[in-house]
Motif scaffolding. Sequence first.
Motif, PDB file in Angstrom:
ATOM      1  N   ARG A  27      -8.130   7.469   0.660  1.00 50.01           N
ATOM      2  CA  ARG A  27      -9.102   8.047   0.281  1.00 50.01           C
ATOM      3  C   ARG A  27     -10.499   8.317   1.360  1.00 50.01           C
ATOM      4  O   ARG A  27     -11.178   9.011   1.441  1.00 50.01           O
ATOM      5  N   ASN A  28     -10.364   6.940   2.171  1.00 44.41           N
ATOM      6  CA  ASN A  28     -11.347   7.039   2.942  1.00 44.41           C
ATOM      7  C   ASN A  28     -10.920   7.233   4.420  1.00 44.41           C
ATOM      8  O   ASN A  28     -11.768   7.811   5.385  1.00 44.41           O
ATOM      9  N   TYR A  29      -9.589   7.407   4.932  1.00 48.05           N
ATOM     10  CA  TYR A  29      -9.287   7.819   6.068  1.00 48.05           C
ATOM     11  C   TYR A  29      -8.192   8.949   6.063  1.00 48.05           C
ATOM     12  O   TYR A  29      -7.718   9.205   7.231  1.00 48.05           O
ATOM     13  N   ARG A  30      -7.664   9.386   4.884  1.00 47.04           N
ATOM     14  CA  ARG A  30      -6.808  10.472   4.724  1.00 47.04           C
ATOM     15  C   ARG A  30      -5.665  10.116   5.404  1.00 47.04           C
ATOM     16  O   ARG A  30      -4.855  10.879   5.742  1.00 47.04           O
ATOM     17  N   PHE A  31      -5.237   8.787   5.229  1.00 44.78           N
ATOM     18  CA  PHE A  31      -3.977   8.196   5.597  1.00 44.78           C
ATOM     19  C   PHE A  31      -2.847   7.978   4.318  1.00 44.78           C
ATOM     20  O   PHE A  31      -3.236   7.265   3.765  1.00 44.78           O
ATOM     21  N   THR A  32      -1.980   8.809   4.527  1.00 40.34           N
ATOM     22  CA  THR A  32      -1.058   8.846   3.299  1.00 40.34           C
ATOM     23  C   THR A  32       0.152   8.040   3.449  1.00 40.34           C
ATOM     24  O   THR A  32       0.584   8.194   4.560  1.00 40.34           O
ATOM     25  N   MET A  33       0.664   7.423   2.444  1.00 40.46           N
ATOM     26  CA  MET A  33       1.833   6.700   2.634  1.00 40.46           C
ATOM     27  C   MET A  33       3.013   7.319   1.323  1.00 40.46           C
ATOM     28  O   MET A  33       2.231   7.788   0.294  1.00 40.46           O
ATOM     29  N   SER A  34       4.210   7.052   1.549  1.00 36.38           N
ATOM     30  CA  SER A  34       4.922   7.581   0.659  1.00 36.38           C
ATOM     31  C   SER A  34       4.946   6.791  -0.643  1.00 36.38           C
ATOM     32  O   SER A  34       4.715   5.309  -0.601  1.00 36.38           O
ATOM     33  N   THR A  35       5.307   7.111  -1.860  1.00 39.79           N
ATOM     34  CA  THR A  35       5.239   6.607  -2.951  1.00 39.79           C
ATOM     35  C   THR A  35       6.156   5.220  -2.920  1.00 39.79           C
ATOM     36  O   THR A  35       5.920   4.160  -3.632  1.00 39.79           O
ATOM     37  N   GLY A  36       7.246   5.742  -2.380  1.00 37.31           N
ATOM     38  CA  GLY A  36       8.277   4.603  -2.385  1.00 37.31           C
ATOM     39  C   GLY A  36       7.702   3.304  -1.419  1.00 37.31           C
ATOM     40  O   GLY A  36       7.897   2.307  -1.553  1.00 37.31           O
ATOM     41  N   LEU A  37       7.044   3.808  -0.537  1.00 31.33           N
ATOM     42  CA  LEU A  37       6.454   2.571   0.686  1.00 31.33           C
ATOM     43  C   LEU A  37       5.378   1.885  -0.059  1.00 31.33           C
ATOM     44  O   LEU A  37       5.503   0.676  -0.040  1.00 31.33           O
ATOM     45  N   VAL A  38       4.645   2.596  -0.899  1.00 33.72           N
ATOM     46  CA  VAL A  38       3.675   2.022  -1.614  1.00 33.72           C
ATOM     47  C   VAL A  38       4.352   0.627  -2.733  1.00 33.72           C
ATOM     48  O   VAL A  38       3.865  -0.099  -3.081  1.00 33.72           O
ATOM     49  N   LEU A  39       5.294   1.248  -3.267  1.00 34.74           N
ATOM     50  CA  LEU A  39       6.047   0.537  -4.130  1.00 34.74           C
ATOM     51  C   LEU A  39       6.752  -0.580  -3.565  1.00 34.74           C
ATOM     52  O   LEU A  39       6.665  -1.828  -3.996  1.00 34.74           O
ATOM     53  N   TRP A  40       7.241  -0.556  -2.344  1.00 30.87           N
ATOM     54  CA  TRP A  40       7.518  -1.510  -1.652  1.00 30.87           C
ATOM     55  C   TRP A  40       6.450  -2.676  -1.446  1.00 30.87           C
ATOM     56  O   TRP A  40       6.552  -3.850  -1.563  1.00 30.87           O
ATOM     57  N   ILE A  41       5.389  -2.214  -0.874  1.00 30.98           N
ATOM     58  CA  ILE A  41       4.457  -3.209  -0.786  1.00 30.98           C
ATOM     59  C   ILE A  41       3.952  -3.824  -2.162  1.00 30.98           C
ATOM     60  O   ILE A  41       3.796  -5.064  -1.912  1.00 30.98           O
ATOM     61  N   THR A  42       3.778  -3.150  -3.269  1.00 31.70           N
ATOM     62  CA  THR A  42       3.288  -3.643  -4.515  1.00 31.70           C
ATOM     63  C   THR A  42       4.194  -4.605  -5.096  1.00 31.70           C
ATOM     64  O   THR A  42       4.187  -5.681  -5.772  1.00 31.70           O
ATOM     65  N   GLY A  43       5.503  -4.306  -4.962  1.00 30.11           N
ATOM     66  CA  GLY A  43       6.635  -5.189  -5.468  1.00 30.11           C
ATOM     67  C   GLY A  43       6.660  -6.444  -4.820  1.00 30.11           C
ATOM     68  O   GLY A  43       6.974  -7.422  -5.330  1.00 30.11           O
ATOM     69  N   ALA A  44       6.501  -6.370  -3.355  1.00 30.59           N
ATOM     70  CA  ALA A  44       6.458  -7.685  -2.443  1.00 30.59           C
ATOM     71  C   ALA A  44       5.401  -8.497  -3.054  1.00 30.59           C
ATOM     72  O   ALA A  44       5.503  -9.679  -3.419  1.00 30.59           O
ATOM     73  N   MET A  45       4.255  -7.731  -3.183  1.00 31.52           N
ATOM     74  CA  MET A  45       3.078  -8.675  -3.681  1.00 31.52           C
ATOM     75  C   MET A  45       3.016  -9.376  -5.190  1.00 31.52           C
ATOM     76  O   MET A  45       2.950 -10.438  -5.413  1.00 31.52           O
ATOM     77  N   PHE A  46       3.807  -8.479  -5.853  1.00 30.52           N
ATOM     78  CA  PHE A  46       3.966  -8.877  -7.492  1.00 30.52           C
ATOM     79  C   PHE A  46       4.926 -10.089  -7.769  1.00 30.52           C
ATOM     80  O   PHE A  46       4.657 -10.967  -8.255  1.00 30.52           O
ATOM     81  N   LEU A  47       6.140 -10.039  -6.687  1.00 28.76           N
ATOM     82  CA  LEU A  47       6.941 -11.049  -6.823  1.00 28.76           C
ATOM     83  C   LEU A  47       6.445 -12.234  -6.434  1.00 28.76           C
ATOM     84  O   LEU A  47       6.798 -13.435  -6.929  1.00 28.76           O
ATOM     85  N   HIS A  48       5.607 -12.347  -5.235  1.00 25.89           N
ATOM     86  CA  HIS A  48       5.058 -13.420  -4.778  1.00 25.89           C
ATOM     87  C   HIS A  48       3.908 -14.066  -5.763  1.00 25.89           C
ATOM     88  O   HIS A  48       4.252 -15.295  -5.889  1.00 25.89           O
ATOM     89  N   ALA A  49       3.223 -13.062  -6.340  1.00 17.24           N
ATOM     90  CA  ALA A  49       2.283 -13.660  -7.458  1.00 17.24           C
ATOM     91  C   ALA A  49       2.985 -14.192  -8.691  1.00 17.24           C
ATOM     92  O   ALA A  49       2.484 -15.250  -9.075  1.00 17.24           O
TER      93      ALA A  49
END
Length: 223
Positions: A58-80
């Motif tokens: 949104r702020n820097y127009r730097f996009t990541m693939s959905t799979g990469l975002v899922l990778w990040i989110t999955g790691a954070m969720f499993l830790h929490a």
Amino acid sequence: MILEQTEFSGRWQAALVSVLQVLMVAIFAVGLWLGNGGVAVNAGVGFLVTLLPAFLERNYRFTMSTGLVLWITGAMFLHALGTLPLPGLDLQTLYGSTWWWDHMTHALSSSLVAGVAYAVVRALDQHTDAINFPPRFLFGYLLVFVMAFGVLWELLEFYISLVAQLLGNASILTQYGLDDTLLDLSYNTLGGLLVALFGVVHLTGVSDELATRFDRRQRERDD
């Protein structure tokens, strides 16, 4: 047909990211309700990390693939999730009751660290001829970087636990002893090894976008 499968996969992954984020908010709320600072802080920080891809886009127009975002989110969720006392485990946490949970989350987290390191270094390699990272060097660099980061993280866990004990509070991060620390470092190395072996396939897009941004900033400075 391949395009349709890709679009469906992307929508499915985006939906799963949203579900995991909602679950992390729920874990954060449970932590507050229980008065458990460790649960609340780990879930809250993890949720904020999952918002970084959207913030960057949104702020820097730097996009990541959905799979990469899922990778990040999955790691954070499993830790929490691992910090939450669960009724089915007699109010024990997955970290405390499941021997492999801590090792799994360390491998995932270290793979994220290695992924960031890989994307940045590869982007610099593409951006300028003054820097050249042969594949063998890059492989070794990722392993050393992850191992060094893992040592710093273990030291952080130790000192946070020590300060918590001195203050008589529950620790946000938990140390389980020297043997556990050595295992954590081993699984950190495993996460870095996986990125070193397969990072080219999944992180090329991020590296290319970083390289493009480096080139654009260089042109702006030259002008």
